[in-house]
Design an enzyme around this catalytic site. Structure first.
Site, short mmCIF file in Angstrom:
data_model
loop_
_atom_site.label_atom_id
_atom_site.label_comp_id
_atom_site.label_asym_id
_atom_site.label_seq_id
_atom_site.Cartn_x
_atom_site.Cartn_y
_atom_site.Cartn_z
N SER A 120 0.84 -1.21 0.00
CA SER A 120 0.00 0.00 0.00
C SER A 120 0.87 1.25 0.00
O SER A 120 0.47 2.28 -0.53
CB SER A 120 -0.87 0.05 1.25
OG SER A 120 -1.66 -1.08 1.36
N HIS A 141 -0.76 -2.34 -7.35
CA HIS A 141 -1.55 -2.03 -6.16
C HIS A 141 -3.04 -2.20 -6.42
O HIS A 141 -3.66 -1.41 -7.13
CB HIS A 141 -1.25 -0.59 -5.69
CG HIS A 141 -1.98 -0.24 -4.45
ND1 HIS A 141 -2.76 0.87 -4.32
CD2 HIS A 141 -2.07 -0.89 -3.26
CE1 HIS A 141 -3.28 0.91 -3.12
NE2 HIS A 141 -2.87 -0.15 -2.46
N GLU A 153 -3.44 0.24 -9.52
CA GLU A 153 -2.35 1.17 -9.81
C GLU A 153 -1.12 0.36 -10.16
O GLU A 153 -0.78 -0.61 -9.48
CB GLU A 153 -2.04 2.03 -8.57
CG GLU A 153 -3.08 3.08 -8.29
CD GLU A 153 -2.84 3.79 -6.98
OE1 GLU A 153 -2.92 5.02 -6.96
OE2 GLU A 153 -2.57 3.13 -5.96
N ASN A 191 -3.79 6.35 -2.48
CA ASN A 191 -3.61 6.34 -1.03
C ASN A 191 -3.09 7.66 -0.49
O ASN A 191 -3.42 8.07 0.61
CB ASN A 191 -2.69 5.19 -0.59
CG ASN A 191 -3.48 3.92 -0.41
OD1 ASN A 191 -4.70 3.94 -0.41
ND2 ASN A 191 -2.79 2.81 -0.26
N1 LIG Z 1 -6.02 -4.61 3.32
C1 LIG Z 1 -6.16 -3.76 2.31
O1 LIG Z 1 -7.21 -3.11 2.13
C2 LIG Z 1 -5.04 -3.58 1.33
C3 LIG Z 1 -5.30 -2.90 0.10
C4 LIG Z 1 -4.27 -2.80 -0.85
C5 LIG Z 1 -3.02 -3.31 -0.57
N2 LIG Z 1 -2.80 -3.94 0.63
C6 LIG Z 1 -1.47 -4.49 0.86
O2 LIG Z 1 -1.52 -5.90 0.60
C7 LIG Z 1 -0.58 -6.56 1.46
C8 LIG Z 1 -1.33 -7.61 2.28
O3 LIG Z 1 -2.30 -6.96 3.06
P1 LIG Z 1 -3.52 -7.77 3.68
O4 LIG Z 1 -4.50 -6.74 4.13
O5 LIG Z 1 -3.96 -8.84 2.74
O6 LIG Z 1 -2.82 -8.40 4.97
P2 LIG Z 1 -3.26 -9.69 5.82
O7 LIG Z 1 -2.64 -9.52 7.16
O8 LIG Z 1 -4.73 -9.94 5.74
O9 LIG Z 1 -2.56 -10.89 5.03
C9 LIG Z 1 -1.18 -11.02 4.92
C10 LIG Z 1 -0.87 -12.50 4.79
O10 LIG Z 1 0.50 -12.63 4.48
C11 LIG Z 1 0.96 -13.77 5.16
N3 LIG Z 1 2.40 -13.72 5.26
C12 LIG Z 1 3.16 -13.10 6.17
N4 LIG Z 1 4.46 -13.31 5.92
C13 LIG Z 1 4.50 -14.10 4.84
C14 LIG Z 1 5.55 -14.65 4.08
N5 LIG Z 1 6.83 -14.45 4.42
N6 LIG Z 1 5.23 -15.40 3.01
C15 LIG Z 1 3.93 -15.61 2.66
N7 LIG Z 1 2.89 -15.10 3.36
C16 LIG Z 1 3.19 -14.35 4.42
C17 LIG Z 1 0.26 -13.73 6.51
O11 LIG Z 1 0.30 -15.00 7.12
C18 LIG Z 1 -1.12 -13.28 6.10
O12 LIG Z 1 -1.99 -14.37 5.83
C19 LIG Z 1 0.09 -5.48 2.30
O13 LIG Z 1 1.28 -5.09 1.68
C20 LIG Z 1 -0.94 -4.35 2.28
O14 LIG Z 1 -0.37 -3.10 2.48
C21 LIG Z 1 -3.78 -4.11 1.58
#
Ligand SMILES: NC(=O)c1ccc[n+]([C@@H]2O[C@H](COP(=O)([O-])OP(=O)(O)OC[C@H]3O[C@@H](n4cnc5c(N)ncnc54)[C@H](O)[C@@H]3O)[C@@H](O)[C@H]2O)c1
Length: 287
Positions: A120, A141, A153, A191
């Site tokens: 993000s 993104h 994005e 963002n």
């Molecule tokens: N939540 C949102 O609305 C959103 C929107 C856009 C982008 N993002 C980005 O997407 C990414 C994930 O966010 P999320 O909300 O899905 O988080 P989340 O916490 O729901 O999921 C992250 C997952 O990654 C796993 N993980 C951790 N370390 C790992 C590794 N070394 N190898 C494989 N898996 C691993 C965790 O076990 C978890 O299941 C982040 O970079 C976040 O900034 C999130």
């Protein structure tokens, strides 16, 4: 370059949805996470989403099964990235963990594999530097939930090749998404702008001016927003939200990005939003 097979790293809020969109567009997908129960939880969410589509007659049960069968869940990283043309990283929003993972991937993947991060707010350039494939590294993104939001994005850094950029824009089209391309910079396009809106909403709550349901309702009813800032914070996850605004604050050095107190306290209390069953609101069935 043609993308045939994709690996999505992380089966959490974003990863499972990204895997589903790719599978719906006909791609073979490996969905990887660090524990089997996390992989299975992600696949179950996809199953539930598709079942909803079948109920609403958007697809047949056979079509839902075909989509699900294109997704293979796994925990072994080497196996997950074998023979894939593209890796979409959607793991925790921690730059050091992301860099470690990309460094390891760089050693085990073919030189042709494109690496894309769904971060993000972390720097695409900094992650790229953990690898020896600058031309093949890019930001992708997605928006939450990936199955429903139309935009993606695409973030380039100084050394992203034109071929990688064109491949990714073309892929997004095939996934049924529209793209906004920008250069690597905190918050990219959306963002950076939306962060100020979130922070002012949470600051209003901290200052005792209005409660979350009042702010959410006023915006939804007044401006036809689909969701209010507090509902969105609960959906995104408080930890992800804090990491995101913290990065903007540090890197852009502007007061409007300073993390609001209520956001910091929610993270300290482990009330991360929908994923823990409580954030600004309560979610009894989703924890
Ligand atoms: N939540 C949102 O609305 C959103 C929107 C856009 C982008 N993002 C980005 O997407 C990414 C994930 O966010 P999320 O909300 O899905 O988080 P989340 O916490 O729901 O999921 C992250 C997952 O990654 C796993 N993980 C951790 N370390 C790992 C590794 N070394 N190898 C494989 N898996 C691993 C965790 O076990 C978890 O299941 C982040 O970079 C976040 O900034 C999130």
């Amino acid at each position: 370059m043609e993308i045939r097979k994709i690996c999505v790293l992380g089966a959490g809020v974003m990863g499972h949805g990204i895997a589903q969109v790719c599978a719906q567009a006909g791609y073979q997908v490996n969905l990887q996470d660090i524990k089997d129960e996390l992989v299975q939880a992600g696949i179950n969410k996809i199953r539930k989403f598709l079942a909803g589509g079948v109920e609403r007659k958007k697809m047949t049960p056979d079509e839902a099964d075909t989509i699900l069968n294109r997704i293979e869940g796994m925990i072994d990283l080497k196996e997950a990235v074998k023979d894939v043309d593209l890796i979409i990283e959607a793991i925790v929003e921690d730059i050091n963990i992301k860099k470690d993972v990309f460094k390891e991937l760089d050693q085990i993947c073919s030189a042709d594999t494109i690496f894309a991060s769904n971060t993000s707010a972390q720097s695409i350039t900094e992650m790229t530097m953990a690898t020896k494939r600058p031309g093949k590294f890019i930001g992708m993104h997605w928006f939450n939930p990936p199955q429903l939001m139309r935009g993606i994005e695409i973030i380039v850094h100084d050394k992203t090749s034109n071929d990688t950029l064109n491949t990714m824009v073309d892929l997004c089209k095939k996934l049924g998404k529209e793209t906004g391309v920008c250069k690597d910079s905190p918050g990219f396009i959306v963002n950076r702008l939306i962060q100020i809106w979130y922070n002012e909403s949470l600051n209003m709550f901290d200052e005792g001016i209005a409660e979350p349901p009042d702010i959410d309702t006023a915006l939804k009813a007044g401006y036809s927003f689909r969701m209010g800032p507090f509902e969105l914070r609960d959906m995104v996850g408080m930890d992800v939200a804090l990491a995101s605004t913290g990065t903007h604050y540090r890197e852009l050095m502007r007061e409007q990005f300073r993390p609001p107190r209520c956001l910091i306290m929610k993270v300290k209390a482990g009330e991360l939003g929908r994923k823990t069953g409580r954030g600004f609101y309560e979610y009894k069935s989703e924890a």
